[in-house]
Write an enzyme that holds these catalytic residues in place. Structure first.
Site, PDB file in Angstrom:
ATOM      1  N   THR A  49       0.834  -1.208   0.000  1.00  0.00           N
ATOM      2  CA  THR A  49       0.000   0.000   0.000  1.00  0.00           C
ATOM      3  C   THR A  49       0.865   1.253   0.000  1.00  0.00           C
ATOM      4  O   THR A  49       0.663   2.179  -0.795  1.00  0.00           O
ATOM      5  CB  THR A  49      -0.909  -0.001   1.252  1.00  0.00           C
TER       6      THR A  49
ATOM      7  N   LYS B  72       1.853  11.573  -1.004  1.00  0.00           N
ATOM      8  CA  LYS B  72       2.730  12.719  -0.705  1.00  0.00           C
ATOM      9  C   LYS B  72       3.219  13.353  -1.993  1.00  0.00           C
ATOM     10  O   LYS B  72       3.477  14.552  -2.053  1.00  0.00           O
ATOM     11  CB  LYS B  72       3.910  12.291   0.179  1.00  0.00           C
TER      12      LYS B  72
ATOM     13  N   GLY C 257      -9.879  11.703   9.303  1.00  0.00           N
ATOM     14  CA  GLY C 257      -8.612  11.187   9.832  1.00  0.00           C
ATOM     15  C   GLY C 257      -7.467  11.692   8.969  1.00  0.00           C
ATOM     16  O   GLY C 257      -7.612  12.662   8.215  1.00  0.00           O
TER      17      GLY C 257
ATOM     18  N   HIS D  21      20.426  28.718  13.931  1.00  0.00           N
ATOM     19  CA  HIS D  21      19.644  29.929  13.653  1.00  0.00           C
ATOM     20  C   HIS D  21      19.971  30.438  12.262  1.00  0.00           C
ATOM     21  O   HIS D  21      21.137  30.483  11.902  1.00  0.00           O
ATOM     22  CB  HIS D  21      19.997  31.002  14.692  1.00  0.00           C
TER      23      HIS D  21
END
Ligand code: NAI
Length: 464
Positions: free
Chosen positions: A41, A51, A180, A443
């Protein structure tokens, strides 16, 4: 003739092929039986194609936002046929890679349906008929989309994820039944592609299992994007009329649409491997019954992946596949704990979490302390123009009243599926707030917000 292996796996999805590959990496001779396509699957009608199409939606959003950055483009047009071709290239590439990997590791792949019978005999029907025997058997027969009464899947007007992943045109109007992970990802994608979307969820909130703040944030973001979200509603049926249909829901709700997507969960395929004459039990939901070491009642027979009642996630399947190999080798591995596995939902906004929700932590009797910080003030989020969302950390309150062990990390917002890693490690390493707060976050990054949120739980913060 009977062929002997050290291990025979029935089902070549993520859980099954992980067991076979890991067995081979452990020096065992593994056989793998697959009746359809290797990769299951996840690779063919799940994670990867979904995706891929969601990425098309994301590119579209980026292009639409381009003017904000001074980049002038015309109104973007999506050609879903091209997107489908790209999706297939990704799937085919991964599929080829998997086949090569299994061959390279000397896993013997049998094409056909495997039936487990007495004495650990596996009969393969179909492509490569064979009779196999092994001291250890792994059942990994997966799941298929669930349907609901009154919504027969016809593949054109009423579809599940299986069919939706092959669309070449976005419907004008669509209803998604089930809020869901699958329902939310599809609602988000179809909205980006220009469909008018209605999302119907039976429970009081979408995304069951997610932290309440995360689910609420997604519901609000969806409403802002004009997705018509209804929670706490039951669907009663639909009345087709030509190429459209009217879906009835709630007390007197109805919506006319061109497509109905049924996303109400996946049914385990517990009986897919025969099991005649064995002691393997299948419960009334279709799950193979296993203990916490994924052992069935038949000695030497394990079950892994979607066919057992653990989170139906490919990465849980990978972990379970590796676990059973280590277990049968007597390595005494730690069982996969379903309550701390990582979850990633690729809707817009994305959701990612690991560990206990705030409500679950309180229900479990923990005295908790919680901190949430929004992406709004995060430099990188402002730079990329995605400031919706937050990081929420749930920690245990120690006897001194200070935040101690991190119990749950919940993220909503830009690229959070890629940011969950350190939250997952913190939860599973049972790290404390003080330990994690000492780490430096680069950062400017989105992940600074996780550091800032944990730091604030120490009683002092920097920017938050
Ligand atoms: P799910 O069980 O997560 O959600 C189904 C939803 O449908 C629930 O909220 C349920 O309350 C609702 N529902 C059930 N019957 C209904 C009805 N008659 N009317 C309205 N709502 C109804 O199942 P889903 O989303 O289909 O996914 C299946 C499995 O695959 C899940 O375990 C899921 O976690 C997994 N998955 C995970 C993904 C991810 O983590 N990104 C992506 C896709 C699937």
């Amino acid at each position: 003739m009977t062929t002997s292996h050290d291990l025979v796996v029935i089902g070549g999805g993520p859980a099954g092929y992980a067991a076979a590959l890991f067995a081979s990496a452990s020096g065992l001779d593994a056989g793998l039986v697959e009746e359809s396509k290797l990769g299951g699957t996840c690779l063919h009608v799940g994670c990867i194609p979904a995706k891929e199409l969601l990425e098309t939606a994301s590119v579209l959003r980026t292009v639409r936002q381009a003017a904000e950055f001074g980049v002038t483009v015309g109104e973007p047009v999506v050609d879903l046929a091209v997107s489908q071709e790209r999706k297939q290239q990704v799937v085919d590439g991964l599929s080829k890679g998997l086949t090569g990997l299994l061959a390279g590791r000397n896993v013997t792949v049998y094409a056909g349906t495997g039936h487990l019978g007495v004495d650990h005999m596996v009969t393969v029907d179909g492509g490569d008929p064979a009779v196999l025997q092994a001291p250890h058997i792994v059942l990994a027969t997966g799941s298929s989309p669930r349907t609901i009464p009154g919504f027969d899947i016809d593949g054109t007007l009423v579809v599940t994820s299986d069919e939706l992943l092959s669309i070449t045109e976005a419907p004008d109007r669509v209803v998604v039944i089930g809020g869901g992970a699958i329902g939310c990802e599809f609602a988000s994608m179809l909205c980006d592609l220009g469909s008018s979307v209605t999302l119907l969820e039976a429970m009081p909130e979408i995304l069951p299992g997610c932290d309440a703040d995360a689910a609420k944030a997604v519901r609000r973001a969806f409403r802002k994007r004009k997705i018509d979200v209804h929670v706490g509603v039951l669907v009663h049926g639909h009345d087709p009329d030509g190429s459209a249909t009217t879906v009835r829901f709630g007390d007197d709700g109805s919506v006319e649409v061109d497509l109905v997507v049924v996303a109400v969960g996946r049914r385990p395929r517990g009986d897919a491997a025969g099991l005649v004459g064995t002691r393997v039990e299948v419960d009334d939901r279709g799950f193979v019954v296993v203990d916490d070491r994924l052992r069935t009642a038949e000695p030497g027979v394990y079950a892994v992946g979607d066919v057992v009642a653990t989170p139906q996630l490919a990465h849980v399947g990978f972990a379970e596949g590796m676990f059973v190999v280590r277990d049968l080798l007597g390595e005494n591995p730690v069982p996969v704990d379903p309550s701390t596995v990582p979850w990633c939902i690729y809707s817009h906004p994305e959701v990612a979490f690991a560990g206990l929700t705030e409500a679950a932590a309180r229900e479990a009797g923990h005295d908790v302390v919680v901190s949430s910080h929004r992406f709004m003030g995060n430099g990188r989020a402002m730079i990329v123009g995605e400031t919706d969302g937050f990081v929420k950390v749930v920690a245990e309150k120690g006897p001194d009243g200070r935040a101690g062990r991190i119990l749950g990390v919940h993220l909503v917002g830009p690229w959070v599926t890629e940011q969950l890693g350190q939250g997952y490690l913190a939860v599973n390493w049972e790290a404390t707030v003080d330990e994690v707060a000492a780490f430096i976050q680069p950062h400017p990054t989105l992940s600074e917000l996780f550091g800032e949120t944990v730091l604030s739980l120490t009683g002092r913060s920097l920017h938050g």
